[in-house]
Design a protein around this motif. Structure first.
Motif, PDB file in Angstrom:
ATOM      1  N   TRP A 145     -76.043 -73.497  -8.239  1.00 34.97           N
ATOM      2  CA  TRP A 145     -74.586 -73.340  -8.180  1.00 34.97           C
ATOM      3  C   TRP A 145     -74.097 -73.073  -9.592  1.00 34.97           C
ATOM      4  O   TRP A 145     -74.489 -73.775 -10.533  1.00 34.97           O
TER       5      TRP A 145
ATOM      6  N   ASP B 248     -71.897 -73.202 -12.785  1.00 33.32           N
ATOM      7  CA  ASP B 248     -70.968 -74.149 -13.400  1.00 33.32           C
ATOM      8  C   ASP B 248     -69.821 -73.427 -14.091  1.00 33.32           C
ATOM      9  O   ASP B 248     -68.819 -74.038 -14.411  1.00 33.32           O
TER      10      ASP B 248
ATOM     11  N   ASP C 279     -66.158 -85.681  -8.667  1.00 33.42           N
ATOM     12  CA  ASP C 279     -66.289 -84.408  -7.961  1.00 33.42           C
ATOM     13  C   ASP C 279     -66.733 -84.661  -6.531  1.00 33.42           C
ATOM     14  O   ASP C 279     -67.677 -85.424  -6.293  1.00 33.42           O
TER      15      ASP C 279
END
Length: 159
Positions: A43, A45, A108
């Motif tokens: 993923w 950043d 998060d």
């Protein structure tokens, strides 16, 4: 008024052709990535595909939350129907623990990943500029994994 509608029809036709072309390109990229059989989840950043700040609710403000941000990020992951380019939402909650300005926190929360090809035209279009960074991240993760596998193999051979 009719002239404006005709102009919109022409623009719409061109937009749909361009969008279909983009979808075809992204499908080819997805297929080519899958043929590599990497089996790696990554993923980005860096810059998100989309981002918006939300006013914290009263409940959050009581917990000394000063900011809530929702982002959609690009990645490559295993999805319900196999591996592919993906998007997931990440909500970041920023605040101060027990109101102490010297003790900031960020929590998060990640949403479910979904196929990029199922996302809006806008997100698919924005993904194009982030693809080189995603490929770079996949390469770096693969190289790191190879290094660790080599170390493990070396360790096993010494037993």
């Amino acid at each position: 008024m009719l002239e404006s509608l005709r102009e919109l029809k022409s623009v719409s036709s061109h937009l749909n052709k361009a969008s279909d072309s983009l979808t075809s390109t992204l499908t080819q990229i997805n297929d080519n990535l899958n043929k590599l059989n990497l089996g790696l989840t990554v993923w980005l950043d860096g810059p998100p595909l989309s981002s918006r700040l939300i006013e914290p609710s009263a409940r959050y403000r009581k917990q000394h939350v000063y900011s809530v941000e929702e982002r959609e990020i690009l990645g490559y992951a295993k999805l319900k129907n196999g591996w592919g380019l993906a998007v997931k939402e990440v909500t970041s909650i920023h605040g101060y623990f027990e109101g102490d300005d010297n003790c900031p926190f960020t929590n998060d929360m990640e949403g479910q990943a979904r196929p990029l090809l199922d996302c809006s035209r806008d997100l698919r279009t924005r993904s194009v500029e982030l693809l080189p960074e995603l490929f770079k991240l996949l390469k770096e993760k693969a190289e790191h994994l190879i290094e660790n596998l080599d170390k493990a193999q070396s360790f096993v051979s010494e037993l």
